[in-house]
Write a protein that holds these residues in place. Structure first.
Motif, PDB file in Angstrom:
ATOM      1  N   ARG A 498       0.824  -1.217   0.000  1.00  0.00           N
ATOM      2  CA  ARG A 498       0.000   0.000   0.000  1.00  0.00           C
ATOM      3  C   ARG A 498       0.856   1.264   0.000  1.00  0.00           C
ATOM      4  NH1 ARG A 498      -2.661  -3.262   3.712  1.00  0.00           N
ATOM      5  NH2 ARG A 498      -1.803  -2.075   5.456  1.00  0.00           N
ATOM      6  N   GLN A 499       2.108   1.153   0.477  1.00  0.00           N
ATOM      7  CA  GLN A 499       3.021   2.292   0.406  1.00  0.00           C
ATOM      8  C   GLN A 499       3.999   2.163  -0.768  1.00  0.00           C
ATOM      9  OE1 GLN A 499       1.735   1.615   3.572  1.00  0.00           O
ATOM     10  NE2 GLN A 499       0.839   3.632   3.330  1.00  0.00           N
ATOM     11  N   TYR A 500       4.391   0.934  -1.082  1.00  0.00           N
ATOM     12  CA  TYR A 500       5.422   0.744  -2.113  1.00  0.00           C
ATOM     13  C   TYR A 500       5.399  -0.711  -2.537  1.00  0.00           C
ATOM     14  CZ  TYR A 500      10.134   0.910  -4.232  1.00  0.00           C
ATOM     15  OH  TYR A 500      11.208   0.838  -5.090  1.00  0.00           O
ATOM     16  N   ALA A 501       5.575  -0.967  -3.835  1.00  0.00           N
ATOM     17  CA  ALA A 501       5.592  -2.346  -4.309  1.00  0.00           C
ATOM     18  C   ALA A 501       6.404  -2.445  -5.595  1.00  0.00           C
ATOM     19  CB  ALA A 501       4.176  -2.861  -4.554  1.00  0.00           C
ATOM     20  N   ILE A 502       7.104  -3.562  -5.754  1.00  0.00           N
ATOM     21  CA  ILE A 502       7.835  -3.888  -6.982  1.00  0.00           C
ATOM     22  C   ILE A 502       7.392  -5.276  -7.431  1.00  0.00           C
ATOM     23  CG2 ILE A 502      10.074  -4.359  -8.036  1.00  0.00           C
ATOM     24  CD1 ILE A 502      11.375  -2.601  -5.967  1.00  0.00           C
ATOM     25  N   MET A 503       6.936  -5.390  -8.658  1.00  0.00           N
ATOM     26  CA  MET A 503       6.821  -6.693  -9.298  1.00  0.00           C
ATOM     27  C   MET A 503       8.118  -6.918 -10.052  1.00  0.00           C
ATOM     28  SD  MET A 503       2.895  -7.195 -10.645  1.00  0.00           S
ATOM     29  CE  MET A 503       3.382  -8.715 -11.466  1.00  0.00           C
ATOM     30  N   CYS A 504       8.934  -7.814  -9.514  1.00  0.00           N
ATOM     31  CA  CYS A 504      10.303  -7.980  -9.993  1.00  0.00           C
ATOM     32  C   CYS A 504      10.324  -8.460 -11.447  1.00  0.00           C
ATOM     33  CB  CYS A 504      11.044  -8.982  -9.112  1.00  0.00           C
ATOM     34  SG  CYS A 504      11.068  -8.569  -7.358  1.00  0.00           S
ATOM     35  N   GLY A 505      10.952  -7.671 -12.308  1.00  0.00           N
ATOM     36  CA  GLY A 505      11.161  -8.063 -13.694  1.00  0.00           C
ATOM     37  C   GLY A 505       9.904  -8.187 -14.521  1.00  0.00           C
ATOM     38  N   ALA A 506       8.776  -7.630 -14.069  1.00  0.00           N
ATOM     39  CA  ALA A 506       7.508  -7.839 -14.768  1.00  0.00           C
ATOM     40  C   ALA A 506       7.466  -7.172 -16.139  1.00  0.00           C
ATOM     41  CB  ALA A 506       6.345  -7.348 -13.914  1.00  0.00           C
ATOM     42  N   SER A 507       8.337  -6.193 -16.386  1.00  0.00           N
ATOM     43  CA  SER A 507       8.478  -5.606 -17.716  1.00  0.00           C
ATOM     44  C   SER A 507       9.933  -5.753 -18.146  1.00  0.00           C
ATOM     45  CB  SER A 507       8.052  -4.139 -17.711  1.00  0.00           C
ATOM     46  OG  SER A 507       6.676  -4.019 -17.470  1.00  0.00           O
ATOM     47  N   SER A 508      10.427  -6.981 -18.047  1.00  0.00           N
ATOM     48  CA  SER A 508      11.834  -7.273 -18.315  1.00  0.00           C
ATOM     49  C   SER A 508      12.295  -6.626 -19.617  1.00  0.00           C
ATOM     50  CB  SER A 508      12.014  -8.791 -18.403  1.00  0.00           C
ATOM     51  OG  SER A 508      13.347  -9.120 -18.674  1.00  0.00           O
ATOM     52  N   PRO A 509      13.441  -5.924 -19.577  1.00  0.00           N
ATOM     53  CA  PRO A 509      14.451  -5.876 -18.506  1.00  0.00           C
ATOM     54  C   PRO A 509      14.196  -4.822 -17.435  1.00  0.00           C
ATOM     55  CG  PRO A 509      15.247  -4.670 -20.392  1.00  0.00           C
ATOM     56  CD  PRO A 509      13.907  -5.226 -20.786  1.00  0.00           C
TER      57      PRO A 509
END
Length: 831
Positions: A498-509
């Motif tokens: 809710r404050q910060y999030a990363i979907m790792c590599g979801a738009s690679s690179p």
């Protein structure tokens, strides 16, 4: 140091020499001394009797002893499951079999097979733990729905709030004293008291160093031995009234050696625990000398019954682990000889340990099949190539009534020995004598356990008073385990970040980033220093689009996408210590935050991808960065951190089902987070999320995320009017708990308080407000029909607005702009 075997057989030759010596002594004695004559006659008689009895035992053993060349396994057909994760005797000469994805199977003594799934009443089709209680009911521990119980006719599921304290069940054992059922869960231990039909719980509040226990065992006097996932052993003594009191914790050293701070011992054999990662425990029953055997991730442990003496033996691969350490091989390491290596197990990482009918110890391994400590031949192995095992990844071993045994594998299904292996007439330690009273297959079916009862208003007030005693503020640098969540899986929006999030590599690179205030939180990933020159962190999209609930939903794309960071460790041997995933997180504002990471072993049913078992460690950091060149030195700084104990640690293992691991930390600080591959295969991680857990609820807490195509995900809120006074007291306790998050001691008590409130709101006789249960379930990530409907409504609406936002170029443009640093232009992460 030698590991002694459960049975020590004296050879006939040695005994014959002693017998001859005795006769020789007889001839030189003074024959006129009557006393000496009588003494000699007694000695001779005793020796002769012992000789005859030993000869009989040795002959019997010679006929029945199993040699590795004789052991053959045959795959059991008709069981439609490749991934076997639990085995237990059925009390009738057959077995119950727990599988991943395919429910529970019954394999009777005649080879007949029956299958039970969610269609029959199981909570879910993943069955990781099995036990039969003293009344004959079958207990099945699940991935994320607690435990199901079968009385021979009907199934009933008990989820969080109805029975166990956590949704994921790792092990189930029955106390030999009172027959109570004990479960290790994702949030602590649960005890079902069979005499009173009630449920109790043990957590960090009661002495555990972590709530995630992997195995339990009982001594004959009821003493409880708890093996945790990464904090060693916890011992609980049974007191006079039948309660349990924490006695002590037994830990391995934080690091071994002095030069390289090795996470594993530098010796092939030694004293104490070789690892704090406990995978299985047994207390022997078929030997005169009771002992405790423990399967760890760094070798096999044998302990005396009182745990006063603990010794271990390693696997042959320990040598390559030492050579693969950060900084290279320690100067004081001595290469073992071939003779020493030949006495070791094939592999260090053990999955299970079992005692057979004559006291032999059978150890299951994740790569090398089975290793047996045999009374006659000292040791032998069973492998896929040598004995016909369907797979070398052994999960469970079960002796049967007919002296055969079953072996469960992770990938090859289940196999049965082709010939008996034990002495007739002796029952294995875990065999249940079949009687009408304790067989689940009997005709007059037993009652099922009652669900957990909700707390009274006085019990809630007592919890509130205890909570108010925590008045010591958290130190500036503070980290603690917050817990784990196996239910939410890929439906993370509104529950995490809710404050910060990363979907790792979801738009690679590139990554996909979501944040409410760009200046508050920053995350910078990299891989550790034990790497080849030029090697870097990788971002991969594995499944561009998926319908699998375990895959994270992308609000930018409008569908699920499986992506991750990885440390490129598939190009390194499994004995290499690293490279590991690292990231530096900077939370600029004060407050208490929940840092969560999502792990999903999406290809964990095949090849080396099954071999994943990580440690998450967090350290203090003072590093800063202003441009990309600063990133090049972060791995050098990170290397120094591993020489000190981490502030907190958790383990990620058996995560085919997907798990969110959370840590609680104090803001206005920087931290290094290390996801260590733990001498396993290729470290992967799908997300990093941050949520503030103290203070008044803000706008961020009500709308979920930004960049969700302007579709707010609005979690249900607490109702303003609560008619029932007990429910009002529960909400009052909940709000007090949120305010107390800034004080030491709260984290250890949090789960029990949350469980009390959930139990109350699930009870329809007390909770008459339809909005209260959805609000509590949302906060605890305990998915119900309300939260599920809310989620589907959000997905339906957001998909309508993603038509023009799914082209790769547009996604790249979005994520590039999101990755810009505060001061200098950001050109994106290099591959």
């Amino acid at each position: 140091m030698n590991i002694s075997f459960p049975i020590c057989v004296q050879s006939k030759t040695t005994f014959a020499n002693k017998f001859s010596t005795t006769l020789t002594s007889f001839t030189v004695l003074n024959m006129n001394t009557f006393k000496r004559i009588v003494t000699v006659i007694i000695i001779v008689t005793l020796n002769l009797l012992t000789f005859l009895s030993f000869s009989h035992f040795v002959i019997a053993q010679d006929k029945l002893a199993v040699k590795s060349s004789e052991i053959k396994m045959q795959h059991v057909g008709g069981i439609g499951a490749k991934f076997i994760v639990a085995l237990i005797s059925d009390g009738e000469g057959g077995a119950w079999i727990g599988s991943e994805d395919n429910g529970v199977f019954h394999y009777d003594a005649n080879g007949k097979i029956s299958q039970f799934t969610t269609k029959n009443g199981l909570g879910d089709n993943n069955s990781y733990a099995l036990a039969i209680d003293k009344l004959g009911r079958l207990w099945v521990g699940h991935l994320n729905t607690g435990v199901s119980v079968f009385n021979g006719k009907n199934w009933r599921n008990y989820d969080v709030g109805e029975g166990p304290i956590g949704e994921r069940i790792f092990d189930i054992k029955i106390c030999p004293i009172d027959g109570d059922v004990w479960l290790t869960t994702s949030a602590g231990l649960t005890r079902y008291k069979i005499s009173t039909n009630t449920w109790e719980h043990i957590t960090r509040e009661d002495g555990l160093l972590e709530d995630q226990a992997s195995a339990i065992a009982f001594k004959e006097d009821g003493t409880l031995i708890v093996g945790t996932q990464c904090y060693g052993l916890a011992i609980f003594n049974r007191v006079e009234n039948g309660d349990y009191k924490h006695s002590r914790n037994i830990l391995a050293p934080e690091r071994f050696g002095t030069d390289n701070y090795s996470p594993v011992p530098l010796l092939s054999r030694g004293q104490g625990l070789p690892s704090n990662q406990i995978n299985d425990i047994i207390v022997t029953k078929n030997t005169t000398s009771k002992s405790i055997w423990i399967a760890t991730s760094a070798g096999l442990v044998k302990a005396t019954n009182d745990l006063s003496k603990i010794e271990y033996i390693r696997g042959k691969d320990f040598v390559n682990k030492i050579h693969g350490l950060y900084g290279g091989t320690p100067q004081n390491f001595k290469q073992p000889t071939a003779a020493i290596l030949n006495q070791l197990m094939p592999n260090d990482r053990l999955t299970t340990v079992v005692e057979d009918l004559v006291g032999q110890i059978w150890v299951g391994n994740w790569q090398s099949g089975i290793w047996v400590l045999d009374a006659i031949t000292a040791k032998h192995t069973l492998t896929q190539k040598g004995s016909g095992l369907p797979d070398n990844f052994v999960t469970k071993i079960l002796p049967l009534k007919d002296s055969h045994f079953l072996v469960g594998t992770y990938g090859g299904g289940i196999a049965k020995s082709t010939q008996p292996f034990n002495m007739p007439g002796r029952k294995p330690a875990n065999y249940i004598t079949p009687t009408k009273e304790n067989s689940v297959l009997k005709k007059d079916f037993l009652n099922l356990p009652n669900p957990a009862q909700p707390p009274t208003i006085d019990e809630l007030k007592s919890s509130h008073a205890k909570l108010n005693n925590f008045k010591t503020p958290l130190p500036k640098i503070y980290v603690a385990n917050y817990g784990e969540d196996w239910k939410t899986q890929g439906n993370w929006v509104g529950n995490y970040g809710r404050q910060y999030a990363i979907m790792c590599g979801a738009s690679s690179p590139f990554d996909q980033l979501f944040f409410m205030n760009e200046s508050d939180i920053n995350v910078r990933p990299f891989i550790g220093p034990n790497k080849r020159k030029g090697d870097t962190l990788r971002r991969w999209v594995h499944w561009f689009k998926s319908e699998d609930r375990r895959v994270m939903y992308s609000p930018i794309n409008g569908y699920r996408r499986q992506s991750e960071w990885d440390d490129h460790a598939e190009t390194y041997p499994l004995t290499h210590n690293g490279p590991d995933l690292w990231y530096l997180i900077d939370i600029e504002k004060q407050g208490v935050y929940k840092l969560s990471m999502y792990f999903f072993n999406k290809d964990g049913h095949g090849g080396r991808d099954r071999l994943r078992d990580f440690l998450v460690e967090i350290y203090p950091a003072s590093a800063t960065w202003t441009n990309f060149s600063d990133m090049e030195r972060l791995d050098k700084i990170a290397e120094t951190q591993t020489k000190s104990p981490p502030l907190a640690r958790t383990r990620v293992v058996n995560f085919w089902g997907g798990v969110h691991k959370s840590l609680e930390l104090n803001g206005n600080n920087k931290y290094f987070v290390r996801i260590a591959n733990n001498f396993t295969f290729c470290t992967i991680m799908s997300s990093v999320c941050v949520d503030r857990v103290d203070g008044q609820e803000s706008y961020n807490d009500t709308v979920g995320l930004s960049l969700t195509q302007n579709v707010p995900y609005c979690p249900p809120q607490f109702p303003s009017v609560i008619p029932n006074p007990t429910c009002r007291e529960a909400v009052k306790l909940w709000k007090s708990l949120e305010k107390q998050n800034t004080n030491i001691g709260t984290s250890a008590h949090r789960r029990k308080i949350q469980l009390q409130i959930l139990q109350l709101t699930k009870n329809s006789n007390i909770n008459t407000n339809d909005n209260l249960l959805p609000a509590i379930s949302q906060h605890l990530n305990q998915w119900d029909k309300h939260q599920t409907n809310n989620w589907h409504n959000f997905i339906t609406e957001s998909k309508k607005r993603t038509t023009n936002n799914t082209k790769p170029d547009q996604i790249k443009s979005q994520t590039t702009s999101l990755n810009k640093p505060k001061q200098k232009p950001w050109t994106g992460w290099r591959r």
